[in-house]
Structure formats: structure tokens, C-alpha cells
Write an enzyme that holds these catalytic residues in place. Structure first.
Site, mmCIF file in Angstrom:
data_model
loop_
_atom_site.group_PDB
_atom_site.id
_atom_site.type_symbol
_atom_site.label_atom_id
_atom_site.label_comp_id
_atom_site.label_asym_id
_atom_site.label_seq_id
_atom_site.Cartn_x
_atom_site.Cartn_y
_atom_site.Cartn_z
ATOM 1 N N CYS A 63 -6.264 -11.397 0.273
ATOM 2 C CA CYS A 63 -6.004 -10.889 1.622
ATOM 3 C C CYS A 63 -7.233 -10.103 2.038
ATOM 4 C CB CYS A 63 -4.753 -10.010 1.616
ATOM 5 S SG CYS A 63 -4.379 -9.256 3.218
ATOM 6 N N ASP A 69 0.815 -1.215 0.000
ATOM 7 C CA ASP A 69 0.000 0.000 0.000
ATOM 8 C C ASP A 69 0.850 1.267 0.000
ATOM 9 O OD1 ASP A 69 -2.152 1.690 0.218
ATOM 10 O OD2 ASP A 69 -2.854 0.916 2.151
ATOM 11 N N ASP A 94 -2.715 -11.250 9.488
ATOM 12 C CA ASP A 94 -1.793 -10.122 9.651
ATOM 13 C C ASP A 94 -0.861 -10.327 10.839
ATOM 14 O OD1 ASP A 94 -2.737 -8.752 7.475
ATOM 15 O OD2 ASP A 94 -4.071 -7.429 8.614
ATOM 16 N N LYS A 107 -1.571 -8.705 -4.806
ATOM 17 C CA LYS A 107 -2.031 -8.966 -3.448
ATOM 18 C C LYS A 107 -3.327 -8.174 -3.290
ATOM 19 C CE LYS A 107 -0.915 -8.315 1.458
ATOM 20 N NZ LYS A 107 0.045 -7.743 2.436
ATOM 21 N N TRP A 108 -4.451 -8.881 -3.305
ATOM 22 C CA TRP A 108 -5.783 -8.274 -3.417
ATOM 23 C C TRP A 108 -6.403 -8.203 -2.024
ATOM 24 C CZ3 TRP A 108 -8.523 -8.236 -8.494
ATOM 25 C CH2 TRP A 108 -9.827 -7.771 -8.423
ATOM 26 N N ASP A 109 -6.490 -6.998 -1.476
ATOM 27 C CA ASP A 109 -6.927 -6.826 -0.094
ATOM 28 C C ASP A 109 -8.407 -6.474 -0.006
ATOM 29 O OD1 ASP A 109 -6.514 -6.831 2.657
ATOM 30 O OD2 ASP A 109 -4.700 -5.610 2.535
#
Length: 656
Positions: free
Chosen positions: A442, A295, A464, A404-406
Site C-alpha cells: 500500500c 494504524d 484509498d 499491510k505495508w504502507d
């Protein structure tokens, strides 16, 4: 008259009224007993005998298989290629389908056609007449995947999600323990779910699982999510069958998995190329295969209060775009991965200012933020198109191999079903346009790890929480449902950011090697760690192919967590022992594993180099024992060291 649906050696046997008579290894086709139960006093004149999609007309007063507003379905049953119910009064037809997936594994779903306001349709129901125990997962953020196993008592068991996603607080799956078998059920759905183990006062017991529809769904054609059903003589066999079916015919990709280096806990929002260059160089030395920029790279996103939704590279953070980063990764030989959170938007963003109507919220109410963000309504085609255009442009213009798909907030105000389907559509479109793209799911850690998302994602982020002692417990839950190599598992800093607990480097490496290995701290600031990290990467690279088809044996000897992986041909194993807390028994019990033949065993890594504090006189080490009988290990166990709190050991064995 019976109908048999077959998945290899396992059969689901129904009578001509849709009652499931048997689920397990094949039984004789003739001389089947009549199982219709007696009709109790003070009840309706129907036996309490739930069919595949039961209702009160079956005499079943527990959770119905189908519910619709104003309707009391009473279908005429026909059993052939599926179990079908025809209700001429209600004007609907509903069905349940059992399809073979692999040996011992079925895909089961239900459907309804005809206009109705649907409240619930079970994907699967199962009789629980002989069920003794039920295993399931509970948890929360940083405490995902907590395994619970308890007897099925008079109160029954019930679990549901109302958060718009599937996995942190609970999980859409169960283990059902019978005297002669174990049945694992996993619902392939990433939104709200519900499951029930009903136990009625008359002794009737039945299981049901399906999508949790919070408001009636006006529909003329609905298909439930698929439930994967794995059956084995014990939980080890059932779990192996589920894992192998997922590996062979469910996951979108299943190639060998590389070592990840993620930037999040290393730099957070501090994106400067000097620091990232040091991190990349250290990652190369530590054996990483892929660097993931987390991010902070886009729009006005300098902290977590703004910029979500503006998926263009920030000229403030990246004045030359990604060119310097791509150049550095090429020189280091690392793949490029990128963090995205497409389903969310900050109120302080260009997207929200342009399209405040795209928010997923209850009509007429002020939307409530979570983590300073709102959720986009991916049930709208224009929202999916907008996100596809921006993400597709990023993938087309840069050598990005991995997202990385949050998904960092709960959806509590609105109906999320269409948005979940929109996520599936968006992922499918991106993967069709970029076939080599790999996606990790994620969701504030392990908030979306179900088999629905795994139809589109090759990896999930387990938590996390990178504290290895907590992670060992989380892994023990996730690995019961998911192949271990699917679960991202990274070495974090010595002082865990979520628990403030200090742990030894080798303990962190050993636990990370249980899943999909990687790094999640600024390893460039810890040059003394590199050799140990690299040793972990070397072991991962050397063993990852057989580990990706291995059988998982999970033993909870709390506070000692045991995990073993055994190769398909039984010729090698890896054994993890992690001491998560103090134990009243100072001497560890030998670990039993289903092995045969002679094995040479060796210690891959031990978190206590000196071992002086463990015991006044250490027991014999496996490294010094010479060939060991697999039959003895199966019957009496492999001796392992007695660990202190926070210690771990990884042992491997090869058949001579």
C-alpha cells in the site's frame, strides 16, 4: 544472419548489428529482407536505425539507450546469447538480455560493466515503425489507474516518475498497438522510472523504458530493472499471457485469497477492544477470513503526527499487548494481519530522536516533511537491520500472517535508488524468516503497484478511494497490467470518505468482487448489511479458484464500465456492468465475450431490487432466457439491463 530469442510461439529476431527486426509469431528463417534504411540529406553518414541500445552513432537522435557523463558510447556489436556492445575507447561493455518467461512473454534487462558515471541505461527499447496507438495509466491519490489510449503522433509520448515510487501519478508500463499484434511492457521497478515513445522529424519512431537516474551513478557494474514484455495477437491475448506468467512464475505466493476485514475506516486510531470485538464478531458473520489491525497500535501513535518508527506495541492503546486481540481472532476463526509503515518516521518519535542521521534527505538541506513524516534511508544496512529486528520480533511473538505495508509520502529531495533496493532486501529477509508471511503493498493507496514490488508482495492496495464508481474506473486501469485477484478491493461505507458520494450496498459489493474482496468500514454498526456482505463472501469463496486463473476482458463503454472474467477452459464466466455516470444512450448495448457452446446465465447480484425506474418495460432478463449460444454472445453480445447512475449488476454463466 539473424539471432532469434524464443518465448513459446513468439520470437524476437535481431540482425547481427543488434537491430530488432521482428517481435511476434515466428517467421521463416530464410530470405529475410534487408531493412537498412536510406541515409537522409543533411544528416550524418549513418542511417537512422536504432539498435537494441541505440545512440547517435546509429544515426538515432532520440532518447539514447545508454548515457554516461563525458562518454559517447559507440560499441562494437556482437549478437549471440545476448546483444553485447564493446566500447574500447570508453572502456565499457554493455548488453541487453532477452530471456523467455512464459509463452509469449520475455524478461528483458540491460547491464553495463566498466567504470563510468551512468545517467541512463534502458532496460528495453523497441522499434515503433508500425505502432498506431499507445495505452498507459495516469492518476493521482484516490484517482489511480486512469486508462489513456491515444494515437502516436508527431509529438511522441513521454512519462516519468520523480517521486521515489512508481504508480499513482503514472505507471511504468505501456500497451503498444500494432496492426497485427499488441505488445505490453511492464517495468519491474518500484522507484523512479521513465519511458519514451520518440517520434523524430525524419519519421523514425522508437520506444525506451528504464530506471530514472536523477543524478549520475558512479558504477563499474550496473544491471537495469527487468522489463516484462508480453506479445499477443490482440490485447486480450497479450494481457492473458502477462497475467498467467505473473501468476505462475513471478508472484511470491498465489494461494486462494481470503476475505479481508480492515479496521482503518471502521475505527481509525480508536483502538479499544470493546469496539474491535464487535467488529470482529460482525466480520465473522459476514464471511471474513482475515482481520487487519491498521494504524495506531504502536509507540505514541494516537494520531498521524507522531510515533512512526517505534515498532513496539503501545501500552497505552494495548495495556495487555495483543493477547486480547489474538484471543478474539482465534475464537472467531480469523487470521491476524497488521499495518506497518517501516520506511517512514515521524520527527516526534524515539527513533528519530536517537538517529536523526538515518533520514533520506539531500545533504546539507533541512528535510521537508510530507504527511508529518520523513523517509528513512533504507540504503543503509543499519536501518534495514533495525527494521528487520523489530518486525521479526513482532512476527515471532504473535501469530501475524500478513503485513499491510504502507508508504505514505513522496520522496522529492533525495536519491532513492538504494532505498528501493533496501525495501526489496527487507521484505525478502522477512519472508525468508517467515515463509507463510503475506505482504500487501500500500502506498497512499495505489502508489506502488509495479511488478518490482510484486516480486515480494502477494497483493496491492488499489486506491484509498472505496467509492465503487471511481473504483470501477481504477480497476479498468490496474487490471490491464495486474491480475485482478492481486488488487485489494473492499466494500466501503455508503457515504464514501474520499468523495462524499452515497452508493447502494449491492453496488459496493459487486465492484469489490472484481478484485480481492474485503470490507473497509464499521460493519458492526450496520447489521442490515451483513446478509448482503456474506452473500458476496460466499460467491467469492465459491469462485475464487477459477477467477485466479481467468482471462480478463475489459471494455470501456464510458460511462458504463464492463469487466468480464472467463475461465481458462471457457466453460464459465462472470460479467460486471457498472454505470458510473449518466449516459445519453438509455439502452445498454449487448456485451460481446469470446465464448462457444451453450450457456445458462443467471444474475448473481443486482443493485436495483425493484428496477421500476430503469425502463417503462424491462428487456428480457438473462435468467429467463434458457440456454444461450456462446457463439451468438461472441458475435452479437449478451443482453444486459440498462442501468441508472450508481447501479451495477453481476451476471454469471456456465456452459451446459
Amino acid at each position: 544472419m539473424t539471432q532469434r530469442y524464443t518465448a513459446g510461439s513468439v520470437q524476437a529476431v535481431f540482425d547481427d548489428a543488434g537491430h530488432l527486426l521482428h517481435l511476434g509469431e515466428a517467421l521463416p528463417e530464410s530470405a529475410v529482407p534487408e531493412y537498412r534504411p536510406a541515409i537522409s540529406h543533411a544528416r550524418i553518414d549513418q542511417p537512422s536505425w536504432p539498435s537494441a541500445l541505440p545512440d547517435a552513432n546509429d544515426g538515432w537522435m532520440g532518447t539514447p539507450g545508454i548515457q554516461a557523463v563525458g562518454l559517447h558510447p559507440r560499441g562494437k556489436v556482437q549478437v549471440d546469447e545476448c546483444i553485447r556492445y564493446q566500447d574500447a575507447v570508453a572502456g565499457i561493455e554493455y548488453q541487453q538480455h532477452w530471456m523467455p518467461m512464459a509463452d509469449g512473454v520475455f524478461q528483458v534487462h540491460s547491464s553495463v560493466s566498466g567504470q563510468c558515471d551512468l545517467q541512463y541505461l534502458a532496460s528495453l527499447t523497441l522499434p515503433l515503425a508500425h505502432c498506431e496507438r499507445v495505452g498507459f495509466l495516469r492518476g493521482a491519490w484516490t484517482r489511480e489507474g486512469q486508462w489513456v489510449c491515444q494515437p502516436l503522433t508527431e509529438a511522441g509520448l513521454h512519462q516519468q516518475s520523480r517521486t521515489g515510487r512508481s504508480s499513482a501519478e503514472g505507471y511504468p508500463g505501456v500497451y503498444l498497438y500494432f496492426p497485427d499484434k499488441v505488445v505490453i511492457v511492464a517495468l519491474a521497478w518500484s522507484g523512479d522510472f521513465r519511458w519514451h515513445c520518440d517520434v523524430l522529424p525524419n519519421g523514425s519512431r522508437h520506444f525506451s523504458i528504464g530506471e530514472n537516474l536523477h543524478q549520475p551513478l558512479a558504477t563499474s557494474d550496473y544491471q537495469s530493472p527487468i522489463a516484462l514484455v508480453a506479445v499477443g495477437a490482440d490485447e486480450s491475448e497479450a494481457r492473458l499471457r502477462l497475467h498467467q506468467a505473473a501468476r505462475q512464475s513471478w508472484l511470491p505466493q498465489n494461494q486462494p485469497r481470503g476475505v479481508h476485514l480492515n479496521s482503518w475506516e471502521a475505527v481509525y486510531f480508536d483502538h479499544n477492544m470493546t469496539g474491535l470485538q464487535r467488529l470482529i464478531d460482525a466480520g465473522r458473520q459476514a464471511g471474513a477470513d482475515r482481520f487487519v489491525l491498521d494504524d495506531g497500535w504502536f509507540g505514541s501513535r494516537r494520531d498521524d503526527t507522531r510515533g512512526l518508527g517505534d515498532w513496539t506495541i503501545s501500552p497505552e492503546a494495548w495495556p495487555e499487548g495483543f493477547k486480547p486481540l489474538v484471543r478474539a481472532l482465534d475464537e472467531a476463526g480469523l487470521e491476524f494481519g497488521l499495518w506497518v509503515e517501516p520506511e517512514m518516521v515521524n520527527p516526534d518519535s524515539d527513533l528519530y530522536r536517537a538517529h536523526p542521521d538515518w533520514i533520506l534527505a539531500a545533504p546539507g538541506y533541512e528535510p521537508v516533511t510530507g504527511r508529518q513524516q520523513l523517509q528513512l534511508d533504507l540504503g543503509r544496512a543499519e536501518v534495514v537491520d533495525y527494521l528487520f529486528d523489530h518486525l521479526n520480533r513482532l512476527l515471532s511473538e504473535h501469530p501475524i500472517r500478513y503485513f499491510k505495508w504502507d508508504h505514505n509520502r513522496l520522496a522529492h529531495q533525495a536519491y532513492t535508488r538504494d532505498a528501493v533496493q533496501g525495501v526489496y532486501e527487507l521484505m525478502a529477509r522477512l519472508r525468508a524468516a517467515h515463509p507463510t508471511l503475506e505482504i500487501e503493498s500500500c502506498a497512499s493507496g495505489g502508489g506502488r503497484t509495479d511488478y518490482g514490488i510484486l516480486r515480494h508482495c502477494y497483493r496491492v492496495w488499489g486506491s484509498d478511494n472505496n467509492d465503487p464508481l471511481d473504483r470501477a474506473r481504477t480497476h479498468a486501469g490496474w487490471f490491464r497490467f495486474l491480475p485482478p485477484e492481486v488488487v485489494g478491493s473492499h466494500v466501503g461505507p455508503d457515504l464514501a470518505h474520499t468523495t462524499s458520494r452515497m452508493t447502494a450496498l449491492k453496488t459496493r459489493v459487486i465492484v469489490a468482487l472484481q478484485g480481492s474482496y474485503g470490507y473497509e468500514y464499521d460493519i458492526s454498526q450496520h447489521p442490515d448489511d451483513i446478509a448482503t456482505l456474506k452473500a458476496g463472501a460466499d460467491w467469492w469463496h465459491a469462485n475464487r479458484e477459477w477467477l485466479a486463473t481467468a482471462r480478463s476482458e475489459i471494455q470501456d463503454q464510458s460511462p458504463r464500465m464492463i469487466h468480464a472474467k472467463i475461465s481458462q477452459d471457457g466453460s464459465r464466466f462472470a460479467l460486471w456492468v457498472v454505470q458510473c455516470d449518466s449516459a445519453p444512450d438509455a439502452v445498454a448495448a449487448p456485451i460481446r465475450m469470446p465464448l462457444s457452446g451453450l450457456f445458462t446465465c443467471s444474475t448473481v447480484m443486482d443493485s436495483d431490487d425493484s428496477r421500476w425506474a430503469r425502463a417503462r418495460v424491462e428487456g428480457p432478463a438473462v435468467d429467463d432466457m434458457g440456454p444461450i449460444s456462446g457463439e451468438w454472445i461472441a458475435a452479437q453480445g449478451l443482453p444486459v439491463p440498462s442501468l441508472l447512475v450508481g447501479q451495477a449488476v453481476l451476471i454469471e454463466g456456465r456452459r451446459v
